[in-house]
Design a protein around this motif. Structure first.
Motif, PDB file in Angstrom:
ATOM      1  N   HIS A 163      30.031 -21.003  64.112  1.00 40.82           N
ATOM      2  CA  HIS A 163      29.797 -22.390  63.699  1.00 40.82           C
ATOM      3  C   HIS A 163      28.375 -22.847  64.045  1.00 40.82           C
ATOM      4  O   HIS A 163      28.043 -24.019  63.926  1.00 40.82           O
ATOM      5  N   ILE A 164      27.563 -21.901  64.528  1.00 48.30           N
ATOM      6  CA  ILE A 164      26.189 -22.247  64.907  1.00 48.30           C
ATOM      7  C   ILE A 164      25.240 -21.607  63.898  1.00 48.30           C
ATOM      8  O   ILE A 164      25.278 -20.393  63.686  1.00 48.30           O
ATOM      9  N   HIS A 165      24.440 -22.412  63.254  1.00 45.97           N
ATOM     10  CA  HIS A 165      23.525 -21.908  62.221  1.00 45.97           C
ATOM     11  C   HIS A 165      22.100 -22.076  62.729  1.00 45.97           C
ATOM     12  O   HIS A 165      21.630 -23.195  62.902  1.00 45.97           O
ATOM     13  N   ARG A 166      21.437 -20.964  62.979  1.00 48.84           N
ATOM     14  CA  ARG A 166      20.022 -21.028  63.376  1.00 48.84           C
ATOM     15  C   ARG A 166      19.208 -20.786  62.107  1.00 48.84           C
ATOM     16  O   ARG A 166      19.233 -19.679  61.554  1.00 48.84           O
ATOM     17  N   VAL A 167      18.525 -21.830  61.681  1.00 51.58           N
ATOM     18  CA  VAL A 167      17.904 -21.788  60.357  1.00 51.58           C
ATOM     19  C   VAL A 167      16.607 -20.990  60.371  1.00 51.58           C
ATOM     20  O   VAL A 167      15.756 -21.166  61.236  1.00 51.58           O
ATOM     21  N   ASP A 168      16.494 -20.068  59.431  1.00 46.87           N
ATOM     22  CA  ASP A 168      15.199 -19.476  59.098  1.00 46.87           C
ATOM     23  C   ASP A 168      15.160 -19.543  57.583  1.00 46.87           C
ATOM     24  O   ASP A 168      15.833 -18.775  56.894  1.00 46.87           O
ATOM     25  N   HIS A 169      14.377 -20.498  57.049  1.00 49.93           N
ATOM     26  CA  HIS A 169      14.501 -20.754  55.602  1.00 49.93           C
ATOM     27  C   HIS A 169      14.009 -19.574  54.767  1.00 49.93           C
ATOM     28  O   HIS A 169      14.282 -19.505  53.571  1.00 49.93           O
ATOM     29  N   PHE A 170      13.308 -18.618  55.385  1.00 51.80           N
ATOM     30  CA  PHE A 170      12.908 -17.426  54.624  1.00 51.80           C
ATOM     31  C   PHE A 170      14.138 -16.615  54.210  1.00 51.80           C
ATOM     32  O   PHE A 170      14.098 -15.896  53.220  1.00 51.80           O
ATOM     33  N   LEU A 171      15.211 -16.735  54.971  1.00 49.57           N
ATOM     34  CA  LEU A 171      16.442 -16.033  54.594  1.00 49.57           C
ATOM     35  C   LEU A 171      17.079 -16.688  53.369  1.00 49.57           C
ATOM     36  O   LEU A 171      17.981 -16.117  52.761  1.00 49.57           O
ATOM     37  N   GLY A 172      16.611 -17.877  53.025  1.00 49.20           N
ATOM     38  CA  GLY A 172      17.104 -18.530  51.816  1.00 49.20           C
ATOM     39  C   GLY A 172      16.183 -18.320  50.636  1.00 49.20           C
ATOM     40  O   GLY A 172      16.424 -18.814  49.539  1.00 49.20           O
ATOM     41  N   LYS A 173      15.098 -17.587  50.850  1.00 50.65           N
ATOM     42  CA  LYS A 173      14.169 -17.345  49.737  1.00 50.65           C
ATOM     43  C   LYS A 173      14.717 -16.205  48.892  1.00 50.65           C
ATOM     44  O   LYS A 173      15.079 -15.151  49.420  1.00 50.65           O
ATOM     45  N   ALA A 174      14.705 -16.414  47.577  1.00 47.94           N
ATOM     46  CA  ALA A 174      15.304 -15.416  46.688  1.00 47.94           C
ATOM     47  C   ALA A 174      14.638 -14.046  46.846  1.00 47.94           C
ATOM     48  O   ALA A 174      15.318 -13.022  46.891  1.00 47.94           O
ATOM     49  N   THR A 175      13.315 -14.023  46.969  1.00 45.54           N
ATOM     50  CA  THR A 175      12.631 -12.722  47.068  1.00 45.54           C
ATOM     51  C   THR A 175      13.043 -11.970  48.316  1.00 45.54           C
ATOM     52  O   THR A 175      13.106 -10.748  48.307  1.00 45.54           O
ATOM     53  N   VAL A 176      13.223 -12.691  49.386  1.00 50.04           N
ATOM     54  CA  VAL A 176      13.591 -12.020  50.631  1.00 50.04           C
ATOM     55  C   VAL A 176      14.976 -11.404  50.462  1.00 50.04           C
ATOM     56  O   VAL A 176      15.226 -10.258  50.829  1.00 50.04           O
ATOM     57  N   LEU A 177      15.876 -12.149  49.821  1.00 50.10           N
ATOM     58  CA  LEU A 177      17.218 -11.611  49.583  1.00 50.10           C
ATOM     59  C   LEU A 177      17.177 -10.468  48.572  1.00 50.10           C
ATOM     60  O   LEU A 177      17.984  -9.539  48.629  1.00 50.10           O
ATOM     61  N   ASN A 178      16.194 -10.535  47.664  1.00 54.69           N
ATOM     62  CA  ASN A 178      16.065  -9.461  46.673  1.00 54.69           C
ATOM     63  C   ASN A 178      15.773  -8.113  47.315  1.00 54.69           C
ATOM     64  O   ASN A 178      15.987  -7.066  46.715  1.00 54.69           O
ATOM     65  N   ILE A 179      15.232  -8.131  48.536  1.00 54.38           N
ATOM     66  CA  ILE A 179      14.965  -6.868  49.223  1.00 54.38           C
ATOM     67  C   ILE A 179      16.273  -6.078  49.358  1.00 54.38           C
ATOM     68  O   ILE A 179      16.294  -4.862  49.222  1.00 54.38           O
ATOM     69  N   LEU A 180      17.355  -6.802  49.572  1.00 53.51           N
ATOM     70  CA  LEU A 180      18.636  -6.122  49.753  1.00 53.51           C
ATOM     71  C   LEU A 180      19.081  -5.431  48.470  1.00 53.51           C
ATOM     72  O   LEU A 180      19.487  -4.267  48.482  1.00 53.51           O
ATOM     73  N   GLY A 181      18.981  -6.167  47.353  1.00 55.61           N
ATOM     74  CA  GLY A 181      19.370  -5.568  46.071  1.00 55.61           C
ATOM     75  C   GLY A 181      18.485  -4.383  45.740  1.00 55.61           C
ATOM     76  O   GLY A 181      18.956  -3.310  45.352  1.00 55.61           O
ATOM     77  N   LEU A 182      17.194  -4.583  45.922  1.00 58.47           N
ATOM     78  CA  LEU A 182      16.234  -3.524  45.598  1.00 58.47           C
ATOM     79  C   LEU A 182      16.533  -2.263  46.400  1.00 58.47           C
ATOM     80  O   LEU A 182      16.574  -1.154  45.863  1.00 58.47           O
ATOM     81  N   ARG A 183      16.766  -2.436  47.684  1.00 55.41           N
ATOM     82  CA  ARG A 183      16.969  -1.261  48.539  1.00 55.41           C
ATOM     83  C   ARG A 183      18.344  -0.628  48.360  1.00 55.41           C
ATOM     84  O   ARG A 183      18.466   0.593  48.400  1.00 55.41           O
ATOM     85  N   PHE A 184      19.373  -1.436  48.182  1.00 60.38           N
ATOM     86  CA  PHE A 184      20.715  -0.871  48.294  1.00 60.38           C
ATOM     87  C   PHE A 184      21.495  -0.821  46.988  1.00 60.38           C
ATOM     88  O   PHE A 184      22.636  -0.371  46.973  1.00 60.38           O
ATOM     89  N   ALA A 185      20.900  -1.281  45.885  1.00 64.01           N
ATOM     90  CA  ALA A 185      21.619  -1.179  44.615  1.00 64.01           C
ATOM     91  C   ALA A 185      20.934  -0.167  43.697  1.00 64.01           C
ATOM     92  O   ALA A 185      21.211  -0.109  42.507  1.00 64.01           O
ATOM     93  N   ASN A 186      20.003   0.606  44.259  1.00 65.18           N
ATOM     94  CA  ASN A 186      19.282   1.610  43.460  1.00 65.18           C
ATOM     95  C   ASN A 186      19.277   2.928  44.220  1.00 65.18           C
ATOM     96  O   ASN A 186      19.185   2.925  45.441  1.00 65.18           O
ATOM     97  N   THR A 187      19.345   4.006  43.485  1.00 75.00           N
ATOM     98  CA  THR A 187      19.396   5.296  44.199  1.00 75.00           C
ATOM     99  C   THR A 187      18.012   5.843  44.525  1.00 75.00           C
ATOM    100  O   THR A 187      17.865   6.637  45.431  1.00 75.00           O
TER     101      THR A 187
END
Ligand code: BG6
Length: 459
Positions: A163-187
């Motif tokens: 229930h504790i949210h420590r905000v880092d708004h970079f984690l809400g940036k689409a490009t930063v989240l795109n790192i996950l798709g780029l790395r783990f949805a491609n062989t």
């Protein structure tokens, strides 16, 4: 669907609320993603109800102009039902008294400096925080490993970790989240994503903005605390994590915590770190004064406005690969990207001429882009190599980063927030540098505002 009934913003008369939180909220509200939510503001300033409503209206204006009829009605509803309360959140009983009047579950957003957040939490007794309350802490989370630990301890007495949210708004940036798709949805990337094939990874966030009137906060923080200790370490973690089993909160945050635990900056710090401060100059025709002469700056503090550190991740995958994190203010060229430099080919067949440079993958943060530099046979002489760039524009999110972060809070998903152990670990990585700099172990260099950093720093 949101599970929170009331969003209570502490520090409602502050700059962050007007510039980032309310616009982020407006995106959610105008898209029907915060139906039924009430908004309450509290601050130390003696604001009239009209002043608060005016602030909301201004901050909602952008989303309002883009919204459909339904979204506009929702924005109006939330604004008209909102109230402002003048509070000293550090005084016992005041925040608790307000909480008791609000419809729960409440998310309390501490848009306050770390020291004030600490005192505000200390002023609350566990029994005064109803079950289901969410505590949302702005960055920076503490100002040292010790103060982050202390704040974590205080929070743990008030609410469970999820229930504790420590905000880092970079984690809400689409490009930063795109790192996950780029790395783990491609062989094709994962087999080369390691020390065998990668020479170094740079994460750069150079801004052309200067101090912009933020001396009160920034002069006590500096580039290392403001950007690298938080945002850039989070980006580094996503670039370096092991493939998680899922992108759910527990798996992802476990992977992030594990990789950050392996991170450190090694002595001698005069070699692994650099720092500098801007002097007078001009950026795109705009005159910028010497940092030391900016209003509210204590020049003797030696606050750095540009910092660079080399982080090592001591595990099998990354041993020996430098992660170079750099961020600065008042630079001539805005550069916001992660650059992955691959190792050179083991042998370039004899007969090729022209460029022979390592492949680079560049992930741009705003504008969100992906670029991959490759050497290919050029036109004309077929054996003469040319550099080509494969390029893609990434689609952003329809929510602003603060909208993404707030949605996580309102739906009760801590995925995009920083876990307690990770928050402390980020300080653990930076603390030896802060101490070394306090002992003057790395010189504070100078660069003219509008330049690309000190002359002595290689580009
Ligand atoms: C903030 C820092 O957290 O992030 C600022 O305090 C910085 O100094 C900002 O300018 C950068 O984020 P964004 O989203 O504005 O690019």
């Amino acid at each position: 669907r949101i599970t929170v009934k009331t969003l209570l913003i502490l520090g409602a008369s502050g700059d962050l609320t007007g510039r980032l939180l309310l616009p982020g909220l407006a995106r959610l509200v105008s898209r029907g993603r915060a139906d039924g939510l009430s908004l309450v503001g509290a601050g130390s300033d003696a604001w009239t109800p009209e002043q608060w409503l005016e602030r909301i209206e201004e901050s909602f204006a952008d989303a309002h102009s883009q919204a459909e009829a339904y979204g506009r009605r929702e924005l109006k509803r939330i604004r008209e039902s909102s109230s402002y309360h003048q509070l000293d959140v550090t005084a016992e009983g005041q925040l608790a008294g307000l909480l008791a009047q609000l419809e729960g579950p409440v998310a309390i957003y501490f848009a306050l400096p770390p020291r004030v957040s600490q005192l505000a939490c200390e002023a609350l007794a566990p029994g005064q925080v109803p079950a289901g309350t969410r505590l949302v802490m702005e960055k920076p989370f503490g100002s040292s490993a010790e103060s982050a630990r202390h704040l974590n301890k205080t929070l743990a007495a008030l609410a469970p970790e999820d229930h504790i949210h420590r905000v880092d708004h970079f984690l809400g940036k689409a490009t930063v989240l795109n790192i996950l798709g780029l790395r783990f949805a491609n062989t094709f990337l994962e087999p080369v994503w390691n020390r065998e094939h990668i020479e170094k990874i740079e994460i750069v966030f150079d801004e052309d903005l200067a101090l912009e009137g933020r001396a009160r906060y920034y002069d006590g923080a500096g580039a290392l605390r403001d950007m690298i200790q938080s945002h850039l370490l989070q980006i580094m973690a996503l670039l370096a994590i092991e493939p998680p089993a899922s992108v759910e909160e527990r798996d992802l945050r476990d992977a992030v915590a594990t990789v950050l635990r392996a991170g450190s900056i090694k002595a001698p710090y005069a070699k692994s770190t650099r720092r500098a401060r801007y002097t007078a100059g001009s950026i795109g025709g705009r005159k910028v004064p010497d940092y030391a002469n900016e209003d509210g700056v204590d020049a003797a503090r030696g606050t750095e406005t540009l910092a660079e550190v080399e982080v090592q991740i001591d595990n099998w995958r990354w041993q020996g690969v430098p992660f170079i994190l750099r961020s600065g203010k008042a630079l001539g060229i805005k550069r916001k990207e992660a650059v992955v430099t691959f190792r050179p080919v083991p042998h370039l067949p004899r007969g090729f001429t022209g460029v022979d440079s390592p492949n680079q993958l560049r992930i741009g943060f705003g504008p969100d882009t992906l670029q991959f530099d490759v050497d290919v046979n050029g036109p004309g002489d077929v054996l003469s190599l040319d550099r080509a760039t494969l390029e893609a524009e990434l689609s952003g999110s329809e929510l602003l980063p603060y909208g993404e972060v707030l949605e996580g809070v309102l739906t009760g998903d801590p995925l995009l927030s920083v876990r307690a152990d990770t928050a402390e670990d980020c300080w653990r990585i930076m603390e030896p540098v802060l101490k070394a700099w306090a002992r003057d172990s790395a010189p504070l260099e100078e660069y003219a505002a509008g330049s690309d950093g000190p002359d002595s720093w290689p580009g």
